[in-house]
Design a protein around this motif. Structure first.
Motif, PDB file in Angstrom:
ATOM      1  N   PHE A   1       0.805  -1.227   0.000  1.00 56.95           N
ATOM      2  CA  PHE A   1       0.000   0.000   0.000  1.00 56.95           C
ATOM      3  C   PHE A   1       0.838   1.277   0.000  1.00 56.95           C
ATOM      4  N   GLY A   2       2.163   1.130  -0.168  1.00 55.66           N
ATOM      5  CA  GLY A   2       3.028   2.302  -0.204  1.00 55.66           C
ATOM      6  C   GLY A   2       3.113   3.047   1.121  1.00 55.66           C
ATOM      7  N   ARG A   3       2.970   2.306   2.201  1.00 59.34           N
ATOM      8  CA  ARG A   3       3.077   2.925   3.527  1.00 59.34           C
ATOM      9  C   ARG A   3       4.549   3.025   3.931  1.00 59.34           C
ATOM     10  N   ILE A   4       4.813   3.842   4.916  1.00 57.52           N
ATOM     11  CA  ILE A   4       6.178   3.903   5.450  1.00 57.52           C
ATOM     12  C   ILE A   4       6.529   2.518   5.988  1.00 57.52           C
ATOM     13  N   GLN A   5       7.787   2.074   5.746  1.00 54.77           N
ATOM     14  CA  GLN A   5       8.112   0.694   6.127  1.00 54.77           C
ATOM     15  C   GLN A   5       8.599   0.575   7.561  1.00 54.77           C
ATOM     16  N   GLN A   6       9.334   1.581   7.999  1.00 56.91           N
ATOM     17  CA  GLN A   6       9.850   1.549   9.371  1.00 56.91           C
ATOM     18  C   GLN A   6       9.923   2.966   9.903  1.00 56.91           C
ATOM     19  N   ALA A   7       9.584   3.127  11.148  1.00 55.36           N
ATOM     20  CA  ALA A   7       9.671   4.462  11.731  1.00 55.36           C
ATOM     21  C   ALA A   7       9.915   4.336  13.232  1.00 55.36           C
ATOM     22  N   LYS A   8      10.373   5.429  13.826  1.00 53.65           N
ATOM     23  CA  LYS A   8      10.646   5.417  15.266  1.00 53.65           C
ATOM     24  C   LYS A   8       9.940   6.578  15.959  1.00 53.65           C
ATOM     25  N   LYS A   9       9.741   6.403  17.216  1.00 56.71           N
ATOM     26  CA  LYS A   9       9.102   7.458  17.994  1.00 56.71           C
ATOM     27  C   LYS A   9       9.650   7.407  19.418  1.00 56.71           C
ATOM     28  N   GLN A  10       9.926   8.558  19.998  1.00 62.67           N
ATOM     29  CA  GLN A  10      10.383   8.597  21.393  1.00 62.67           C
ATOM     30  C   GLN A  10       9.515   9.559  22.195  1.00 62.67           C
ATOM     31  N   THR A  11       9.225   9.164  23.404  1.00 58.32           N
ATOM     32  CA  THR A  11       8.373   9.988  24.263  1.00 58.32           C
ATOM     33  C   THR A  11       9.066  10.214  25.602  1.00 58.32           C
TER      34      THR A  11
END
Lengths: 379, 71, 166
Positions: free
Chosen positions: A178-188
């Motif tokens: 579906f052309g989505r982002i394959q990997q991503a990160k997030k920090q809180t």
């Protein structure tokens, strides 16, 4: 994204501390809770394509709290959730300008496992805690650490501080297809300070302030077009008031929260609970909650595909301006160390309920039922 | 947020001024389970998780802050 | 934020003045017994013997830990001039009685509904215990109760017993 960061649930442990920080638990506590969350279907006239059937989550939660020696305690929480249903992919303007939804076609199925362990040390008038947690799903992994401390001051008040950090990995399913982002990160990162004050022999007040900073991928990878800033700061101030009414043999709980974030959303949350003692064994607690939020600065009633992908926009109903009401009741039965809890709550939301609502009511605004059954044993 | 800080400060002052010292032997009511900040930690965790993932707001209800993985 | 901290500091220093201390004579009291067929309790009757005096409440969590240990304490010193007295500060007798029902009490229990005796002893928290020597003076005070605390208390009572014998 339907993903849930375990951080919040885990650090709730710090909240369950008694009014006084320096009091370790004196008994072991084992609890099991099963709950069922079910969203109402979306009205078929609002769905352009896909399934109108929405989310259903069944959760089982196990908790163990035990003193260790004279100055320590540990708490272990594990839970598992099974989710299924369809979620909105995008919002379009219909012929009458009313927004309509494109929903995911097939039912999504996922499972989430969460584990949290916390250890608390108790000094004469203080406590210090550490919590470690992980949460695992096919497309979302999170690790977190929380530190908290509380000090009893002059026997009448408690000062609390907390810090927590979580590191999350996002790997959307069917990303290539579906052309989505394959990997991503997030920090809180989150910082909090609280003050609990005994007002008199029958009432007390908690005031708390929390600042949270998020960095990384904050968009929803499952939507056709959803671009949000990669940084967000949040402020939340809350008050909790507890008063016991002798003549009714009941306690009234009033909570208020003011929230404000870098996306431009501000919200008010008020809730009230009435804890009525019926007998030594029976307790009934009706409760009501009102919530209202304004829309995000970049919220759009319908996705705008003419804008470049770098320009912030989102038609997520959770970023729209609306209001919601929850009404529910819980019954507790207690017998020689055993406790049974049954609860039912109904949530309805609509843009007419809000204090600063969006122009159109978002068709994906939720109504849901939440039922839970719990059993606890103290020994 | 200055406005917010002022509000909290004023509330804190009012509350502190209006407090009576409660002797340790007069705390039966304050020790009752229904008078605690959280009477049902597991129930609170459940609701916070639901609201966290279904609404835009988070935090503020607990001692040690928290985050949100939902939006 | 500075002002918030200032308020916090002011509050932290607002400790109420403590008057009663170690070395002072224990205040007199006369309280009704909570157990059936027992006479009222007065401190003057315990002159000449060492008294372990515990202020407790049915709603006090750590009291669940201290009670079994007090039963052991009484048992250990049953042949010596040591008295164990527990004073409930409960306002409702039935709450205190229900708590007692969960333990096999072998010591004296009185109830201080008004809180006057607790006030006279300037009880700082729940529970608080005092060791009163054979001359009626407060030898030590112990606030709160955790596992292992009774060990220290036992040592103190033994020290007093030895001192009385010499």
């Amino acid at each position: 994204m339907k993903k849930i960061d375990p951080l919040l649930a885990l650090t709730t442990a710090a909240l369950s501390l008694p009014v006084f920080a320096g009091n370790p638990p004196t008994e072991k506590e084992i609890s099991l809770r099963a709950s069922s969350y079910k969203e109402d279907d979306i009205s078929k006239t609002s769905v352009l394509s896909g399934s109108p059937e929405r989310y259903k989550i069944d959760k089982t939660h196990f908790r163990l709290l035990t003193p260790i020696g004279s100055n320590w305690s540990t708490e272990i929480n594990t839970s598992q959730e099974v989710m299924s249903g369809a979620s909105p992919w995008g919002t379009f303007s219909g012929s009458d300008e009313q927004p309509s939804l494109i929903m995911s076609g097939a039912t999504i199925k996922d499972k989430r496992t969460e584990v949290g362990v916390s250890i608390t040390n108790y000094q004469d008038n203080a406590s210090y805690g550490v919590t470690l947690g992980t949460s695992h799903e096919d497309d979302y992994k999170s690790r977190s650490i929380g530190l908290s401390a509380g000090w009893d001051l002059n026997n009448m008040s408690t000062l609390g501080i907390g810090f927590s950090f979580s590191d999350d990995d996002i790997e959307p399913t069917d990303a290539k297809k579906f052309g989505r982002i394959q990997q991503a990160k997030k920090q809180t990162r989150s910082f909090s300070v609280s003050w609990t004050q005994i007002i008199n022999a029958n009432s007390l007040l908690f005031s708390g302030l929390t600042y949270t900073n998020k960095e990384g991928f904050l968009s929803d990878p499952y939507k056709l077009r959803d671009t949000r800033p990669d940084k967000k700061s949040e402020w939340a101030a809350s008050l909790k008031y507890r008063i016991f009414i002798d003549s009714k043999n009941a306690a009234l709980h009033l909570n208020y929260r003011l929230y404000n974030d870098g996306f431009g959303i501000n919200s008010h949350t008020v809730n009230a609970e009435w804890h009525q003692n019926i007998s030594l064994r029976w307790k009934i607690s009706p409760r009501i909650r009102y919530y209202s939020q304004s829309q995000a600065d970049f919220y759009l009633d319908a996705d705008d595909f003419s804008l470049p992908k770098t320009v912030n926009q989102s038609s997520d109903h959770r970023l729209s301006g609306y209001g919601a009401i929850t009404a529910g009741i819980q019954a507790n039965y207690e017998l020689s160390g055993w406790k049974i809890k049954v609860g039912f709550d109904r949530y309805i939301s609509d843009n007419h309920y809000g204090h600063d609502s969006s122009r159109y009511s978002h068709p994906a605004l939720l109504d849901f039922n939440l039922t839970s059954l719990g059993i606890e044993y103290k020994f | 947020m200055n406005y917010l800080k002022q509000l909290i400060l004023s509330c804190a002052t009012v509350v502190v001024m209006g407090c009576e010292t409660v002797a340790p032997w007069d705390r039966e009511v304050l020790a009752r389970p229904e008078m605690q900040l959280s009477t049902d930690p597991m129930g609170d965790a459940l609701f916070e998780q639901v609201y966290l993932s279904k609404e835009a707001s988070a935090g503020g209800y607990k001692t040690a802050g928290g985050g949100c993985g939902c939006n | 934020m500075k002002r918030f901290l200032l308020v916090a500091l002011l509050l932290a220093n607002a400790n109420y003045a403590r008057s009663l201390g170690v070395g002072e004579t224990a205040p007199e009291f006369e309280l009704p017994s909570l157990l059936p067929d027992r006479e009222d309790l007065t401190i003057s009757k315990t002159r000449g013997i060492i008294t372990y005096l515990d202020f407790w409440a049915s709603w006090c969590g750590p009291c669940n830990i201290s009670f079994p240990e007090m039963i052991e304490l009484k048992d250990e010193f049953k042949n010596q001039p040591v008295e164990v007295i527990a004073i409930s500060v409960d306002k409702k007798r039935e709450l205190a009685r229900r708590f007692l029902g969960r333990h096999r009490i072998n010591f004296k229990v009185a109830i201080d509904v008004t809180g006057n005796t607790a006030e006279a002893f300037d009880v700082p928290g729940m529970p608080t215990s005092f060791i009163i020597d054979s001359k009626g003076k407060i030898y030590s005070e112990h606030e709160g109760f955790r596992k292992g605390d009774m060990k220290k208390i036992r040592e103190k009572i033994k020290t007093l017993l030895i001192a009385d014998q010499t």
